[in-house]
Design an enzyme around this catalytic site. Structure first.
Site, PDB file in Angstrom:
ATOM      1  N   ASP A 123     -33.978 -25.191 -10.926  1.00  0.00           N
ATOM      2  CA  ASP A 123     -32.753 -24.405 -10.732  1.00  0.00           C
ATOM      3  C   ASP A 123     -32.897 -23.063 -11.441  1.00  0.00           C
ATOM      4  OD1 ASP A 123     -32.631 -25.960 -13.197  1.00  0.00           O
ATOM      5  OD2 ASP A 123     -30.602 -25.181 -13.448  1.00  0.00           O
ATOM      6  N   ASP A 156     -38.556 -18.299 -15.185  1.00  0.00           N
ATOM      7  CA  ASP A 156     -37.645 -19.337 -15.669  1.00  0.00           C
ATOM      8  C   ASP A 156     -37.040 -20.081 -14.479  1.00  0.00           C
ATOM      9  OD1 ASP A 156     -35.998 -20.881 -17.248  1.00  0.00           O
ATOM     10  OD2 ASP A 156     -34.583 -19.267 -17.685  1.00  0.00           O
ATOM     11  N   GLU A 190     -30.792 -27.514 -15.375  1.00  0.00           N
ATOM     12  CA  GLU A 190     -31.100 -27.140 -16.762  1.00  0.00           C
ATOM     13  C   GLU A 190     -30.259 -25.973 -17.238  1.00  0.00           C
ATOM     14  OE1 GLU A 190     -33.082 -24.948 -20.061  1.00  0.00           O
ATOM     15  OE2 GLU A 190     -32.622 -24.269 -18.028  1.00  0.00           O
TER      16      GLU A 190
END
Length: 486
Positions: A123, A156, A190
């Protein structure tokens, strides 16, 4: 005169002895870096780039309001993984938890060994409205330029998911078979806490009695000019995460007209309380993961800095004073105080009947929520201000002396031969905390060499990763799997 000469001689002798002892400490300080064994992993560059590029195009965005999730994008991403990594999906068992958390198991040849877990999340955070035009490439384009891949998730943390998948697919095709069971665990929430992703995976494994020797997640990275006195890049591996707490200070009392204020108003008392906290601060001490960082980098420092850190017992107060001068280094040695919200009043000529301040704290390992609350109450010393606290304490501190940490060190050195790999205290959060109950050690490391600007882009505009970094991340994961199974 004779007495004076005796005193001077004694002082000179002590000074000479001090110099001899501290000099010996400095010159005999041994490196804690394993010798690099350059990797032989060869990656199909074009295919690897194609895979990360496509992965970025799926808008697997986490929102605080879970009703905003577009799960069709998550379904498309999972289908993409199945199509892109056929060997993995033939060789490994895949289990979906809460539909979108992915748990892969690669069965090893020796069931007596504890497994290893590698985890990442797919995510990403939303692109802030109004900033889309500031991107050099579209944020979900996955554009590949001459030297970089662009888009949300390149750092990320789709790079972690795709890096692991590329490495495992490569090893399977090379005929590699691990000795111990390997688990690859990919969360899907997350960015909003990981409650339905990593936490659910960990609870599932705990119920099955699974216990890892170590789990590794994202976290620290390899950064240049990070540590004074060290010319090489330093790769920091998080061995713990600071706790995160929210403190609310509240005072209620009579308001009234602003033409007749009391000497101490509600706003004034809250402001005074915050001022006291910022002036006092929590006790700072070089200990735990912060101290471990300097234990590992000290042997690689220039002579002057090495002298100071080799004799840390003597110079510790000086070191702590220096570290407190910069916010980033101060955060390594104390619980931090950050007032973030102040609420009071609605009209310019009316004294507010209530004033509230919100403070975000990041807790050092060993500082409990109860102790933090007690410190705040004692420091502000105002019984009319109520103090409430909520949040989580720091995670456990993982070993830096065992084979688990040295395995990560070795894998990193095999790919980044000139980097100094050291433990540190992670000040942000990750999914790793959810695995503390099922793992003897949890580590946090993103195997890329990045700049301070790259760190700002992770949740910001123009997130991208260099092609070399991406390819090196794949090599690192392959090396880590091999090193962990020796």
């Amino acid at each position: 005169m004779k007495k004076r000469k005796l005193v001077m001689g004694t002082f000179g002798g002590l000074l000479l002895l001090f110099g001899a002892v501290t000099g010996f400490q400095t010159l005999t300080l041994e490196s804690r870096q394993p010798a690099a064994k350059p990797t032989s992993v060869e990656i199909d560059k074009d295919k690897a780039l194609q895979h990360l590029s496509e992965a970025i195009t799926y808008q697997t965005i986490s929102y605080e309001d879970r009703t905003k999730f577009d799960f069709s994008e998550f379904d498309r991403f999972i289908e993409f993984l199945q199509n892109s990594y056929p060997s993995i999906h033939e060789e490994l068992a895949l289990e979906r938890i809460n539909n979108y958390a992915l748990l892969y198991k690669w069965e090893g040849t020796d069931s007596s060994l504890n497994p290893i877990g590698l985890t990442s999340h797919y995510d990403v955070v939303p692109v802030l409205k109004g900033t889309e035009e500031n991107w050099e490439q579209e944020p979900f384009s996955g554009t590949v330029t001459e030297d970089a891949i662009w888009g949300r998730g390149t750092l990320d943390d789709k790079i972690g998911v795709i890096g692991i998948m590329e490495a495992v697919e490569y090893l399977i095709q090379e005929g590699y078979q691990p000795k111990r069971d390997m688990y690859f665990m990919f969360g899907f929430d997350e960015e909003i806490g990981g409650e339905e992703g990593a936490k659910a995976i960990a609870e599932t494994l705990k119920n099955r009695g699974i216990r890892f020797d170590f789990v590794m997640d994202e976290g620290g990275a390899i950064v240049e000019n990070m540590v004074p006195g060290v010319s090489q890049p330093v790769g920091v591996v998080g061995v713990s995460e600071k706790g995160s707490a929210t403190v609310e200070l509240t005072i209620e009392g009579s308001g009234g007209h602003s033409s007749q204020p009391k000497d101490q108003t509600n706003i004034g008392r809250i402001a005074k309380a915050i001022s006291k906290l910022e002036e006092t601060q929590f006790h700072a001490e070089l200990r735990g993961p912060g101290e471990d960082l300097f234990e590992f980098v000290a042997p690689e420092m220039n002579l002057g800095m090495k002298y100071v850190f080799a004799n840390k017992a003597i110079f510790k107060p000086v070191i702590e004073h220096i570290l407190l001068q910069e916010p980033a280094s101060a955060a390594l040695i104390r619980t931090t105080i950050a007032p973030t919200i102040f609420q009071a009043g609605e009209q310019s000529n009316v004294l507010p009947e209530k004033a509230t301040a919100i403070i975000n704290l990041r807790l050092m390992p060993g500082d409990s929520l109860e102790e933090v609350k007690s410190f705040i109450e004692k420091t502000i010393d105002d019984k009319q201000i109520s103090v409430s606290i909520s949040g989580s304490e720091a995670t456990k501190v993982s070993s830096v002396d065992g084979w688990e940490f040295s395995t990560i060190q070795q894998a990193a050195r095999n790919v980044y031969g000139n980097a100094v790999i050291a433990p540190y205290l992670m000040v942000a959060g990750s999914d790793a905390k959810h695995y503390d109950d099922v793992s003897n050690n949890t580590y946090r490391f993103l195997p890329v060499q990045i700049t301070a600007e790259d760190l700002n882009r992770m949740h910001g505009t123009n997130e991208h990763v260099s092609i070399d970094n991406y390819l090196n991340s794949i090599k690192f994961y392959a090396e880590l799997i091999k090193e962990a199974n020796k």
